[in-house]
Scaffold this motif. Sequence first.
Motif, PDB file in Angstrom:
ATOM      1  N   CYS A  17      82.568  13.702  31.492  1.00 15.46           N
ATOM      2  CA  CYS A  17      82.868  13.809  33.435  1.00 15.46           C
ATOM      3  C   CYS A  17      84.494  14.006  33.804  1.00 15.46           C
ATOM      4  O   CYS A  17      85.031  14.052  33.145  1.00 15.46           O
ATOM      5  CB  CYS A  17      82.554  12.783  34.433  1.00 15.46           C
ATOM      6  SG  CYS A  17      81.261  11.664  33.701  1.00 15.46           S
ATOM      7  N   GLU A  18      84.360  14.750  34.876  1.00 10.91           N
ATOM      8  CA  GLU A  18      85.745  15.265  35.156  1.00 10.91           C
ATOM      9  C   GLU A  18      86.954  14.449  35.932  1.00 10.91           C
ATOM     10  O   GLU A  18      87.615  14.039  35.407  1.00 10.91           O
ATOM     11  CB  GLU A  18      85.851  16.632  36.010  1.00 10.91           C
ATOM     12  CG  GLU A  18      87.176  16.148  36.866  1.00 10.91           C
ATOM     13  CD  GLU A  18      86.667  17.610  38.163  1.00 10.91           C
ATOM     14  OE1 GLU A  18      87.914  17.740  38.928  1.00 10.91           O
ATOM     15  OE2 GLU A  18      85.948  18.965  37.707  1.00 10.91           O
ATOM     16  N   THR A  19      85.397  13.205  36.622  1.00 20.37           N
ATOM     17  CA  THR A  19      85.768  11.828  36.548  1.00 20.37           C
ATOM     18  C   THR A  19      84.744  11.548  37.378  1.00 20.37           C
ATOM     19  O   THR A  19      83.691  12.154  36.828  1.00 20.37           O
ATOM     20  CB  THR A  19      87.250  12.304  38.230  1.00 20.37           C
ATOM     21  OG1 THR A  19      86.070  12.553  39.556  1.00 20.37           O
ATOM     22  CG2 THR A  19      88.369  12.626  38.430  1.00 20.37           C
ATOM     23  N   ALA A  20      84.767  10.034  36.618  1.00 21.04           N
ATOM     24  CA  ALA A  20      83.687   9.072  36.968  1.00 21.04           C
ATOM     25  C   ALA A  20      83.875   8.128  37.341  1.00 21.04           C
ATOM     26  O   ALA A  20      85.560   6.773  36.666  1.00 21.04           O
ATOM     27  CB  ALA A  20      82.666   8.717  35.216  1.00 21.04           C
ATOM     28  N   VAL A  21      83.401   7.517  38.128  1.00 20.67           N
ATOM     29  CA  VAL A  21      83.729   5.549  38.619  1.00 20.67           C
ATOM     30  C   VAL A  21      82.523   5.036  38.440  1.00 20.67           C
ATOM     31  O   VAL A  21      81.388   5.292  38.872  1.00 20.67           O
ATOM     32  CB  VAL A  21      83.651   5.763  40.414  1.00 20.67           C
ATOM     33  CG1 VAL A  21      83.848   4.655  41.150  1.00 20.67           C
ATOM     34  CG2 VAL A  21      84.772   6.531  40.488  1.00 20.67           C
ATOM     35  N   GLY A  22      82.938   3.570  37.613  1.00 16.98           N
ATOM     36  CA  GLY A  22      81.418   2.779  37.496  1.00 16.98           C
ATOM     37  C   GLY A  22      81.279   1.937  37.969  1.00 16.98           C
ATOM     38  O   GLY A  22      82.316   0.850  38.551  1.00 16.98           O
TER      39      GLY A  22
END
Length: 477
Positions: A61-66
Amino acid sequence: MFTPEFKEYVATNLPQIKEKQEWGQYIHSINYYRIKSLVPPRSKVLAIGPWVSTFLHKLDCETAVGVDPFAPVIDVAYPPNIRIHSEYNGLADCREKFDYILLSFSIGFMEDILESLLEIRRFCHEHTRLIVTYYRKLWQPFIKLAELIGVKNKSSEMNWVPPKEIENFLQLADFQIIKDFMFCLMPLRIPFLANFINKYIANLPLIRSLGVLSMVVGRPMLNHNQGAGARPYPLVSIVIPARNEEGNIPEIIKRIPEFPGGQEIIFVEGGSTDNTRGAIQQVMAANPGKNILFLTQDGNGKKNAVLKGFSQARGEILLILDADMTVPPESLLRFVEPLVQGKAEFINGSRLVYPMRGKAMRFLNLLGNIFFGKCFAYILDQPVRDTLCGTKVLWRRDYLRMEESFRSFRGWDPFGDFDLLFGATNLNLKIVDLPVRYTERTYGNTNIDRWRHGYILLKMVIFGLIKLKFNWLRDAD
């Protein structure tokens, strides 16, 4: 977002849940590979659900939030571009928009599914894709048995929601379903056998309806054409491949409607044995006020002509019209409207709904179109009835995103239809069939060779099965 029972279960059992049991280890890996096949590299991803933090760092991912309730017991060193929260309220100050939102097994533990779907819309932009994974109610007794014998962690009470109800929730929250399917027939890891069954057998018609898991891919419905913020009507580029169509050229120009945002008409000619080239030059001279461009293709076949026209097009919307006018040019405005209104992202003409007039299509060609339509609807996981109708419409921005995938087709597709349909599927675009009246051509002969081109289409079916249907589990152990 999550039920009090699920929160209590997590709080009580978290110290004992150090890792997923045998069932969970395999079924979550199957879910990961399915998601990986749908999420392009360098996407911005929001993932919500138990154990999502075990695979977010693998998605490139370029950015990821979980948001993962089990995150405290997961021993993963996350890179700086990934942020993990153990509770949904960790997103309270998040103002980001994401390309993909993953609801991985979280539907089953939501207190109010509709309210949760409405809530996550604030993380959506116009092109966001929502991917929902959930357990099939059919498998509830087997899942309870797996918990009883210890191959699956016991969980709190779940929402066992049928697929039709999931569809209803998504529609109420203004999400449009792009595709939905069932997968994973073998939920336990048996070396070689489990992956073989889940990769091939579980994807077969009828058998796939028995899968343990269901997955839905959707997109937010955003209407940009109402009120003060309405989007201006875009320029439409109409690409017309024309080979041996001399007698149709003047009539095409008369019958193409005027689009509110204007249009450019791009004729692409090559290999004609009649005076098609001269006919195009004559209509250009006779209609100086119309925006008409004439190109000579540098290869053979319709696909080469279409790609040549697309390369020179300036419009935001790309439209293909066959010069034989078996699809009436007057209908083109109806092809563009659903795209502009946000009802679809790829419009595919369908000649197989209304009765055909005259000798519009030979009987064997009709049977071939029906057969290949059913094959490709299965491959694409979208209800595309007529893959070979020459009239197709899409956004230029999406076409530019497809170009990379075209290189893998090795020139097998002489028409370009399957390049575009496979490309749209790879991008998870919403494809919509638009029924048209298919009429008999009044000039010239068809350029279709039913046997030679039929053989090529069979190759495309096999290629599509390998590339799109049976390829998602290729990296699994």
